[in-house]
Structures are given as structure tokens and as C-alpha cells.
Motif scaffolding. Structure first.
Motif, PDB file in Angstrom:
ATOM      1  N   GLY A 197     -63.874  84.562  83.848  1.00  0.00           N
ATOM      2  CA  GLY A 197     -64.302  85.857  84.408  1.00  0.00           C
ATOM      3  C   GLY A 197     -63.075  86.646  84.801  1.00  0.00           C
ATOM      4  N   ASN A 243     -54.121  91.163  84.121  1.00  0.00           N
ATOM      5  CA  ASN A 243     -54.973  92.198  84.709  1.00  0.00           C
ATOM      6  C   ASN A 243     -54.507  92.626  86.101  1.00  0.00           C
ATOM      7  N   ASN A 260     -55.071  79.998  73.581  1.00  0.00           N
ATOM      8  CA  ASN A 260     -55.117  80.763  74.836  1.00  0.00           C
ATOM      9  C   ASN A 260     -54.357  82.081  74.788  1.00  0.00           C
ATOM     10  N   THR A 305     -54.188  87.071  87.177  1.00  0.00           N
ATOM     11  CA  THR A 305     -52.966  86.772  86.413  1.00  0.00           C
ATOM     12  C   THR A 305     -52.251  88.096  86.111  1.00  0.00           C
ATOM     13  N   GLY A 317     -61.981  82.561  75.430  1.00  0.00           N
ATOM     14  CA  GLY A 317     -62.659  83.799  75.047  1.00  0.00           C
ATOM     15  C   GLY A 317     -62.670  84.792  76.191  1.00  0.00           C
ATOM     16  N   ASP A 363     -45.108  79.817  73.475  1.00  0.00           N
ATOM     17  CA  ASP A 363     -45.116  81.158  74.045  1.00  0.00           C
ATOM     18  C   ASP A 363     -44.261  82.073  73.183  1.00  0.00           C
ATOM     19  N   ARG A 386     -47.204  81.233  81.106  1.00  0.00           N
ATOM     20  CA  ARG A 386     -47.605  81.704  82.446  1.00  0.00           C
ATOM     21  C   ARG A 386     -49.138  81.728  82.510  1.00  0.00           C
ATOM     22  N   ILE A 422     -53.045  81.454  82.814  1.00  0.00           N
ATOM     23  CA  ILE A 422     -54.050  80.433  82.504  1.00  0.00           C
ATOM     24  C   ILE A 422     -53.457  79.360  81.589  1.00  0.00           C
ATOM     25  N   ASP A 479     -44.583  83.559  67.768  1.00  0.00           N
ATOM     26  CA  ASP A 479     -45.630  84.570  67.893  1.00  0.00           C
ATOM     27  C   ASP A 479     -46.852  84.076  67.104  1.00  0.00           C
ATOM     28  N   VAL A 480     -47.930  83.771  67.804  1.00  0.00           N
ATOM     29  CA  VAL A 480     -49.101  83.241  67.088  1.00  0.00           C
ATOM     30  C   VAL A 480     -49.761  84.293  66.192  1.00  0.00           C
ATOM     31  N   ILE A 532     -59.884  86.416  86.464  1.00  0.00           N
ATOM     32  CA  ILE A 532     -58.902  85.456  86.955  1.00  0.00           C
ATOM     33  C   ILE A 532     -57.632  86.230  87.292  1.00  0.00           C
ATOM     34  N   TYR A 556     -59.172  95.024  72.668  1.00  0.00           N
ATOM     35  CA  TYR A 556     -59.341  93.669  73.200  1.00  0.00           C
ATOM     36  C   TYR A 556     -60.766  93.159  72.945  1.00  0.00           C
ATOM     37  N   LYS A 571     -61.777  89.951  70.701  1.00  0.00           N
ATOM     38  CA  LYS A 571     -62.383  88.775  71.344  1.00  0.00           C
ATOM     39  C   LYS A 571     -63.764  88.470  70.740  1.00  0.00           C
TER      40      LYS A 571
END
Ligand code: NDP
Length: 259
Positions: free
Chosen positions: A190, A197, A94, A194, A145, A41, A20, A22, A67-68, A192, A159, A163
Motif C-alpha cells: 500500500g 513517494n 522489486n 520510502t 506490484g 541496483d 534502498r 523495500i 539496469d533491469v 509504504i 506507472y 504495473k
């Protein structure tokens, strides 16, 4: 979305967190350019929807549910892709999570979870990918990032810290692997719109107005804005771009406002 990057045709591209937001926009964009897109995913449903959308536009894509943040599973995933396709040309790191919690209340588990997904995921996937790309003498890694690498945000310490580590890992990849033909760059979105957030930025009209009011281009970012930058970085047009951090934020970081 443009499909004019012919240098991306037939490239094997792994996009983590492509179910989903980005990540989906990036996966669809690669699909339109004729790349073979591996959509990772945590859960099957979102990734499968992304793959269906790529198939529907005559692209080529497959799902990998992993799961990465799990080192063994993530490494096996990348190894499996290389075995199936014989190569890996592009990794878009991502997948991300943002557990919003005051630092005084953060649990050890939440801290480790944020580190595993947001930062360590790049090590888990990137090391195997980097070895293969070095062996090929070519490859491209794009790391999604955040402005949180340099700016503190209330209740987002987990977070921000992860990051910041992610950013430096990406820069070291660019430095160490550039001589091997592997380019690594960071895209810094910046604000975005989704699910990441939605609750704290976009659900209340008052907050939304305040957020949009401090973005110089006066609109929220959309996932396609980020995807366009990622495509360009992975294309031949960006052949001499390595170790760069590109903000896709409507000018937000020009003034570093807070809401
Ligand atoms: P979303 O929450 O909309 O999407 C994140 C995707 O990553 C989801 O599909 C999620 O899967 C997946 N994911 C989460 N954890 C894992 C994991 N352990 N392994 C594999 N996949 C996982 O977020 P965005 O699209 O907004 O964010 C994408 C990236 O952009 C993140 O790295 C984020 O930090 C970064 N970013 C976003 C900004 C924004 O304003 N939106 C700003 C700055 C940076 P599932 O749905 O199954 O949980």
C-alpha cells in the motif's frame, strides 16, 4: 525481522532494486534466513550498503549493478548468477520507478523508461530465471506490484499502465510455469514510506495526516512489512500458493480511498 524460515537457508536469491527502500528490507530479510543474496541496483553505493549490512549480520551477499530495463544487461546478470552459483532459487522483481508527470506532458522517453523498468524488467530477468527454475524443477518468483494495477492516480499514468502489465505478466508466469514447479506471486504494497513517494506523500505533515487517516491500521507501511510477506511466499509454508496477489497495505484496498 524473523529468521525462522529455515527452508530459505542456502537458497540463491536475486533481489532487484535492493539498494534502498523495500528492496533493501527484502534483501536483509533473506540474509537473516541464511540465503545467498544477490543485491541488484542501478548504482553501486546503495547496493553495497545493503551487502555490508547483510555481511555484518553474518549473512552472505553480493552486489550486481545492472539496469533491469536494459534487456541484454539484465539477461547477462541472471545468466552470470546461475553460472556463479549453479542455480537460482528465488527472484524478487522489486526495482521500480514512478515518474510523476501529467499524461499530456509525458514524453516518449519517459513512457518507455517506465515500461522498461517497471514491466519489462520482469520479462528480462524472469525469462532466464524461469528457464533455470524449470530446469531445477523448483523456484519462486515474487513480483512487487501495486494498487496502481487497478486504480488510476493523478499524474501517474506511466506507472499505473506499467504495473498493470506487470501484474498480468506475473499471472501468466504462475499459469505457465506452475506445472514446471515454479511458483509466482505478487505482493501489492500500500503506502509504504520510502524515497519513491517521500515527496508527494510524506514530506508535508498535512498530507501525511490525510494519508494515515485513510489507512485502516492508521500508520504508514514500512519496508519490513512487505519483506515479511515476501519471505513467507518464498518459504515452504507457502508451498501451495501460486498466482496469488497479497496486499500489504494496512487495509487500504478494503475501502479503496483516495487522498
Ligand atoms: P525506492 O525508490 O525507495 O527504491 C527503488 C530501488 O530500485 C532503488 O534502489 C533504485 O535504485 C532501484 N532501481 C530503480 N530503477 C532501477 C533499474 N532500472 N534497475 C535496477 N534497480 C533500479 O522505491 P520503493 O522501495 O518504495 O519501491 C520498491 C517497489 O515497490 C517498486 O516496484 C515500487 O513500485 C513498489 N511499490 C512501492 C510502494 C510504496 O508505497 N513505496 C507502493 C506500491 C508499490 P537507485 O536508487 O539507484 O535509483
Amino acid at each position: 525481522m524473523s529468521d525462522h524460515y529455515t527452508s530459505l537457508t542456502d537458497k540463491v536469491a536475486l533481489v532487484t532494486g535492493g539498494g534502498r527502500g523495500i528492496g533493501r528490507a527484502i534483501a536483509l530479510a533473506f540474509g537473516m534466513c541464511g540465503a545467498i543474496v544477490v543485491v541488484n541496483d542501478l548504482e553501486n553505493a546503495g547496493a553495497a550498503e545493503t551487502v555490508t549490512a547483510i555481511d555484518d549480520s553474518a549473512g552472505r551477499a553480493e552486489v550486481t549493478v545492472v539496469d533491469v530495463g536494459d534487456p541484454a544487461a539484465a539477461r547477462d546478470m541472471v545468466t552470470g548468477i546461475i553460472q556463479r552459483h549453479g542455480r537460482l532459487d528465488i527472484l524478487v522483481n522489486n526495482a521500480g520507478i514512478n515518474p510523476v508527470v501529467p499524461l499530456l506532458d509525458a514524453t516518449q522517453a519517459a513512457w518507455e523508461g517506465a515500461q522498461r523498468v517497471n514491466e519489462w524488467g520482469l520479462f528480462h530477468c524472469g525469462q532466464i530465471a524461469g528457464r533455470q527454475m524449470a530446469h531445477q524443477g523448483s523456484g519462486c518468483i515474487v513480483v512487487i506490484g501495486s494498487p496502481a494495477v487497478a486504480d488510476a492516480y493523478a499524474d501517474q499514468s506511466l506507472y499505473c499502465a506499467a504495473k498493470a502489465g506487470l501484474q498480468m505478466l506475473a499471472m501468466n508466469m504462475a499459469w505457465e510455469w506452475g506445472p514446471l514447479g515454479v511458483r509466482t506471486n505478487v505482493v501489492q504494497p500500500g503506502w509504504i514510506e520510502t524515497e519513491l513517494n517521500r515527496e508527494y506523500l510524506w514530506s508535508s505533515p498535512e498530507v501525511r495526516d490525510r494519508v494515515v487517516g485513510v489507512i485502516p491500521l492508521r500508520r504508514p507501511g514500512v519496508p519490513d512489512d512487505v519483506a515479511r510477506a515476501v519471505l513467507w511466499l518464498c518459504s515452504e509454508e507457502a508451498a501451495y500458493v501460486n498466482g496469488a496477489t497479497i496486499a500489504v497495505d494496512g487495509g487500504l484496498l478494503a475501502g479503496r480511498p483516495k487522498i
